[in-house]
Design a protein around this motif. Structure first.
Motif, PDB file in Angstrom:
ATOM      1  N   SER A 266       0.859  -1.189   0.000  1.00 53.10           N
ATOM      2  CA  SER A 266       0.000   0.000   0.000  1.00 53.10           C
ATOM      3  C   SER A 266       0.891   1.234   0.000  1.00 53.10           C
ATOM      4  N   ALA A 267       0.315   2.353  -0.399  1.00 54.57           N
ATOM      5  CA  ALA A 267       1.020   3.638  -0.394  1.00 54.57           C
ATOM      6  C   ALA A 267      -0.012   4.741  -0.303  1.00 54.57           C
ATOM      7  N   THR A 268       0.415   5.898   0.150  1.00 52.01           N
ATOM      8  CA  THR A 268      -0.455   7.071   0.156  1.00 52.01           C
ATOM      9  C   THR A 268      -0.097   7.938  -1.045  1.00 52.01           C
ATOM     10  N   LEU A 269      -1.033   8.036  -1.987  1.00 49.99           N
ATOM     11  CA  LEU A 269      -0.828   8.797  -3.216  1.00 49.99           C
ATOM     12  C   LEU A 269      -1.897   9.871  -3.317  1.00 49.99           C
ATOM     13  N   ASN A 270      -1.455  11.106  -3.462  1.00 55.77           N
ATOM     14  CA  ASN A 270      -2.397  12.236  -3.519  1.00 55.77           C
ATOM     15  C   ASN A 270      -3.349  12.212  -2.327  1.00 55.77           C
ATOM     16  N   SER A 271      -2.789  11.962  -1.139  1.00 54.60           N
ATOM     17  CA  SER A 271      -3.526  11.957   0.139  1.00 54.60           C
ATOM     18  C   SER A 271      -4.523  10.822   0.249  1.00 54.60           C
ATOM     19  N   GLU A 272      -4.394   9.795  -0.576  1.00 57.17           N
ATOM     20  CA  GLU A 272      -5.331   8.671  -0.550  1.00 57.17           C
ATOM     21  C   GLU A 272      -4.562   7.357  -0.441  1.00 57.17           C
ATOM     22  N   LYS A 273      -5.051   6.449   0.408  1.00 56.57           N
ATOM     23  CA  LYS A 273      -4.418   5.144   0.532  1.00 56.57           C
ATOM     24  C   LYS A 273      -4.761   4.299  -0.683  1.00 56.57           C
ATOM     25  N   VAL A 274      -3.719   3.800  -1.348  1.00 53.10           N
ATOM     26  CA  VAL A 274      -3.888   3.014  -2.558  1.00 53.10           C
ATOM     27  C   VAL A 274      -3.140   1.698  -2.392  1.00 53.10           C
ATOM     28  N   TYR A 275      -3.740   0.603  -2.862  1.00 49.91           N
ATOM     29  CA  TYR A 275      -3.092  -0.703  -2.809  1.00 49.91           C
ATOM     30  C   TYR A 275      -2.492  -1.038  -4.171  1.00 49.91           C
ATOM     31  N   GLY A 276      -1.557  -1.974  -4.151  1.00 47.57           N
ATOM     32  CA  GLY A 276      -0.955  -2.387  -5.402  1.00 47.57           C
ATOM     33  C   GLY A 276      -0.120  -3.640  -5.235  1.00 47.57           C
ATOM     34  N   MET A 277       0.558  -4.022  -6.319  1.00 43.28           N
ATOM     35  CA  MET A 277       1.446  -5.184  -6.324  1.00 43.28           C
ATOM     36  C   MET A 277       2.841  -4.701  -6.700  1.00 43.28           C
ATOM     37  N   THR A 278       3.832  -5.124  -5.928  1.00 41.84           N
ATOM     38  CA  THR A 278       5.218  -4.754  -6.207  1.00 41.84           C
ATOM     39  C   THR A 278       6.017  -5.985  -6.596  1.00 41.84           C
TER      40      THR A 278
END
Length: 314
Positions: A229-241
């Motif tokens: 997960s990461a905070t992008l543009n003040s929003e928590k976003v999930y993903g795959m690394t």
């Protein structure tokens, strides 16, 4: 918490309770020591002070460039700032500093500069030129200079050492970020800058942010695919690394950190991103074709979305 970049820059008229160590990871074992430090300082009206060093002494004295740390200095500082600590001193470790005698270190650093009234330290702590002084010497110095020495028990130190070793092994050997997180008490993170990649992910509908980590000493988990997960543009976003060489579409040996974020399509080039590692999904695999890779990535995404639902429902 106030941070000082050297012992000499520390300045306070209030006496202190001090502990010394690397505190890499600031994990649950470290927290017990820090809690003890801050509680005793608060109860006696003294400053709570951690003295730590950078670079790591092994980098300087042994030229050990292979050593990997769980935290960058910035990460360690950010985590310690949330513990209730009053002062953090990150002193530059040099060969000249290592040549201070035991009496010089105690008199000039602990007593005159830090105004130490109590030091909480491990029973196996060694200090001074060539590390010739030990806890017994420190206790004698305490009698001379009027400060108290509290020994951290062997059991407590073992908990700290075992936790550090387990965390590094879990991440480096197994990629088991869930186990590492359980010992850390927080999610393992990697911070870096998004750089321009080859854009191959976009051609198969899995565009990735390629993240460059500046600090060469930062421990990167074992090659593989992870839910993050990461905070992008003040929003928590999930993903795959994906960590590794991406062998299906590249013949380069360079390790890459590439992240595909779910439901996010803004330009991230040049931005700083902090990835939080949640779970290892699988090993990195060389597929027979790009189509096979895309099929597996689709499965990885479905698995990830199920895991995210489970996290939210837990």
């Amino acid at each position: 918490m106030k941070k000082f970049d050297s012992i000499q820059s520390y300045n306070s008229n209030t006496s202190s309770v001090v502990t010394i160590g690397t505190f890499d990871g600031v994990h649950i074992g470290h927290r017990k020591i820090i809690d003890n430090l801050t509680e005793q300082a608060a109860a006696t009206g003294l400053n709570s002070v951690i003295l730590t060093f950078f670079p790591h002494p092994r980098m300087v004295l042994q030229k050990d460039v292979s050593i990997k740390l769980l935290n960058t200095i910035k990460e360690r500082t950010d985590i310690l700032s949330e513990t209730g600590l009053d002062h953090l001193i990150v002193h530059p470790f040099t060969k000249d500093f290592s040549r201070l005698t035991a009496i010089e270190f105690v008199r000039d650093v602990l007593v005159n500069q830090l105004k130490t009234k109590k030091i909480i330290i491990g029973y196996d702590h060694r200090f001074g030129r060539n590390r010739t002084a030990d806890i017994n010497d420190l206790i004698e110095f305490g009698k001379t200079f009027d400060f108290e020495v509290e020994q951290i028990s062997a059991e407590a130190l073992n908990d700290v050492a075992i936790s550090s070793t387990k965390i590094r092994n879990a991440l480096h050997n197994d990629g088991d970020v869930a186990k590492a997180n359980s010992y850390l008490g927080y999610e393992y993170t990697i911070e870096g800058t998004v750089i321009v990649g080859k854009g191959l992910g976009r051609t198969i509908q899995f565009p990735t942010a390629n993240i460059a980590v500046k600090e060469s000493y930062k421990l990167i988990p074992k090659d593989g695919v992870y839910l993050v997960s990461a905070t992008l543009n003040s929003e928590k976003v999930y993903g795959m690394t994906n960590i590794g060489q991406n062998p299906t579409v590249s013949d380069e040996d360079t390790k890459k950190i590439e992240t595909y974020f779910f439901d996010f399509d803004a330009d991230l080039y040049g931005k700083e991103i902090e990835l939080h590692f949640l779970k290892r999904l699988r090993n990195e695999v060389k597929f027979e074709s790009v189509a096979a890779l895309k099929e597996q990535l689709t499965k990885d995404k479905l698995q990830s979305l199920d895991l995210i639902k489970a996290y939210h429902n837990a």
